[in-house]
Motif scaffolding. Sequence first.
Motif, PDB file in Angstrom:
ATOM      1  N   GLN A  32       1.337  18.282 -34.427  1.00 28.26           N
ATOM      2  CA  GLN A  32       2.185  18.783 -33.355  1.00 28.26           C
ATOM      3  C   GLN A  32       2.121  20.298 -33.296  1.00 28.26           C
ATOM      4  O   GLN A  32       1.960  20.966 -34.318  1.00 28.26           O
ATOM      5  N   THR A  33       2.246  20.829 -32.084  1.00 34.65           N
ATOM      6  CA  THR A  33       2.270  22.275 -31.864  1.00 34.65           C
ATOM      7  C   THR A  33       3.435  22.576 -30.938  1.00 34.65           C
ATOM      8  O   THR A  33       3.675  21.848 -29.981  1.00 34.65           O
ATOM      9  N   MET A  34       4.151  23.651 -31.202  1.00 34.49           N
ATOM     10  CA  MET A  34       5.269  24.037 -30.356  1.00 34.49           C
ATOM     11  C   MET A  34       5.165  25.527 -30.067  1.00 34.49           C
ATOM     12  O   MET A  34       4.907  26.322 -30.977  1.00 34.49           O
ATOM     13  N   ALA A  89       7.419  28.473 -28.273  1.00 31.12           N
ATOM     14  CA  ALA A  89       8.702  28.857 -27.687  1.00 31.12           C
ATOM     15  C   ALA A  89       8.499  30.136 -26.892  1.00 31.12           C
ATOM     16  O   ALA A  89       7.970  31.124 -27.404  1.00 31.12           O
ATOM     17  N   SER A 110       9.564  26.089 -23.127  1.00 35.12           N
ATOM     18  CA  SER A 110       8.910  25.663 -24.360  1.00 35.12           C
ATOM     19  C   SER A 110       7.755  24.740 -24.016  1.00 35.12           C
ATOM     20  O   SER A 110       7.794  24.021 -23.021  1.00 35.12           O
ATOM     21  N   PHE A 119       5.325  21.805 -25.901  1.00 34.06           N
ATOM     22  CA  PHE A 119       5.119  20.939 -27.050  1.00 34.06           C
ATOM     23  C   PHE A 119       3.824  20.181 -26.836  1.00 34.06           C
ATOM     24  O   PHE A 119       3.578  19.665 -25.747  1.00 34.06           O
ATOM     25  N   HIS A 136       6.308  20.356 -21.079  1.00 37.01           N
ATOM     26  CA  HIS A 136       6.834  21.667 -20.713  1.00 37.01           C
ATOM     27  C   HIS A 136       8.333  21.466 -20.520  1.00 37.01           C
ATOM     28  O   HIS A 136       8.746  20.606 -19.742  1.00 37.01           O
ATOM     29  N   MET A 164      15.047  21.151 -29.101  1.00 42.01           N
ATOM     30  CA  MET A 164      13.671  20.958 -29.561  1.00 42.01           C
ATOM     31  C   MET A 164      13.529  19.737 -30.462  1.00 42.01           C
ATOM     32  O   MET A 164      12.514  19.047 -30.404  1.00 42.01           O
ATOM     33  N   ALA A 196      11.007  16.641 -29.663  1.00 42.13           N
ATOM     34  CA  ALA A 196       9.996  16.228 -30.643  1.00 42.13           C
ATOM     35  C   ALA A 196      10.190  14.777 -31.067  1.00 42.13           C
ATOM     36  O   ALA A 196       9.219  14.024 -31.203  1.00 42.13           O
TER      37      ALA A 196
END
Length: 167
Positions: free
Chosen positions: A102-104, A106, A111, A113, A126, A133, A137
């Motif tokens: 996973q990539t986030m 901010a 945000s 994800f 988006h 968050m 997720a």
Amino acid sequence: MTAPSRTPSASTPGFGLSTEARNLHWLLTNLVEEVPGLLSVAVVSSDGLLLLSSDPGRNSERPADHSGGPKGSSADLATIVSGVGSLTIGAAKLMDGGSVKQTMVAMEEGSLFVMSISDGSLLGVHATPDCDMSVVAYHMALFVGRAGHVLTPELRSELRQSMENAK
């Protein structure tokens, strides 16, 4: 995974698609409806093609100056998700970090994800800057868990074709 009980019509998203494709549409709709703050959601194939979108009416490419189209359309999100996915996979290889889960990102005004799906596809979201968050997720992980095992090459091909037909 069960599909909605209503009878599909020509205006129903996913009409004419296989049960698996309709189920993925249903899962995506539930994700969008259940999680506050989501602006756009896209499932992108490992080769960067948009497979599934929360806003199928806004998938067409826009001119390079981005005038005349909504900011954050699914076509834009698919491009960003594909690029971020590729970048993080490359970084993980260079760092001997294993697979990227996973990539986030901010930002001041939102945000992003990105979550890996078992077949190499990516789920991108988006969201608003004030979204929870952990809730985003969690629901993304549920979607990935439910959708990952059904994204066969045949289903990816069917979803690509349906996105092309929606343009």
